[in-house]
Motif scaffolding. Structure first.
Motif, PDB file in Angstrom:
ATOM      1  N   UNK A   1       0.853  -1.180   0.000  1.00 28.43           N
ATOM      2  CA  UNK A   1       0.000   0.000   0.000  1.00 28.43           C
ATOM      3  C   UNK A   1       0.889   1.230   0.000  1.00 28.43           C
ATOM      4  N   UNK A   2       0.571   2.212  -0.847  1.00 28.78           N
ATOM      5  CA  UNK A   2       1.410   3.408  -0.962  1.00 28.78           C
ATOM      6  C   UNK A   2       0.521   4.631  -1.191  1.00 28.78           C
ATOM      7  N   UNK A   3       0.098   5.267  -0.080  1.00 26.64           N
ATOM      8  CA  UNK A   3      -0.664   6.507  -0.164  1.00 26.64           C
ATOM      9  C   UNK A   3       0.319   7.668  -0.089  1.00 26.64           C
ATOM     10  N   UNK A   4       0.222   8.591  -1.049  1.00 30.41           N
ATOM     11  CA  UNK A   4       1.113   9.763  -1.045  1.00 30.41           C
ATOM     12  C   UNK A   4       0.366  11.051  -0.748  1.00 30.41           C
ATOM     13  N   UNK A   5      -0.955  11.012  -0.760  1.00 24.81           N
ATOM     14  CA  UNK A   5      -1.805  12.159  -0.419  1.00 24.81           C
ATOM     15  C   UNK A   5      -1.488  13.383  -1.282  1.00 24.81           C
TER      16      UNK A   5
END
Length: 199
Positions: free
Chosen positions: A6-10
């Protein structure tokens, strides 16, 4: 090489509260914003998630399949807060019922990160103040019963009192960023909400 689950960068230009508006760079687990304003420019990389409301109005929901079945793991996040309180929830995943904390991570006071895995918790002490209004990079690693905390690239503390085994996160509303939940995806309290920014 390891590949992120999972890779959330917003870095979204705006958030509209519709399902999937928080983009997972792996393409697997897009999240959904709830009451969160547009990401702001004050960030480590591009933009950051603004969870500065002091009530329970802002959070992110994450698909349960992002953590269901995960065993050993590392979690990394940039955070910034100037609020010191006994609980500032970063991530909460519950299992078969609301008394089953499969994974919970929160800041406690100004120098402790509390980690609960499968209902057993450890408090990890940081020599670096966590609530000084500056950006800090946190990494938590879990291998079996061992959990370690790294802040700004420096190992802080490791302990070995959490439960081993794979996480069981089966309810679709079981994972929340920014709030502690007493019901699946709800029953929040402002005493436990994260107040600040994540990147």
């Amino acid at each position: 090489p390891l590949t992120p689950l999972l890779d959330y960068r917003f870095d979204e230009c705006r958030l509209n509260g519709v399902s999937g508006d928080i983009v997972d760079q792996t393409g697997n687990f897009n999240g959904s914003s709830h009451g969160v304003p547009a990401p702001i420019d004050n960030a480590i990389i591009n933009k950051s998630l603004d969870l500065s409301a002091t009530d329970v109005s802002d959070w992110i929901s994450v698909p349960n399949s992002a953590l269901d079945g995960v065993d050993d793991f590392s979690i990394a996040v940039w955070f910034k807060t100037s609020v010191t309180k006994s609980q500032q929830e970063i991530l909460h995943a519950i299992g078969s019922d609301t008394d089953d904390d499969e994974l919970e991570i929160f800041l406690k006071d100004s120098d402790v990160v509390s980690v609960k895995v499968r209902d057993n918790s450890e408090e990890l002490l940081s020599s670096i103040s966590l609530t000084d209004g500056n950006w800090h990079h946190m990494v938590l690693t879990r291998a079996g019963q061992d959990v370690c905390l790294f802040i700004d690239g420096a190992q802080q503390q490791c302990k070995n009192g959490i439960n081993s085994g794979a996480l069981s996160v089966t309810n679709a509303d079981a994972i929340v960023i920014g709030q502690e939940q007493d019901a699946f995806g709800g029953s929040f309290t402002d005493a436990q909400s994260f107040v600040g920014q994540l990147d």
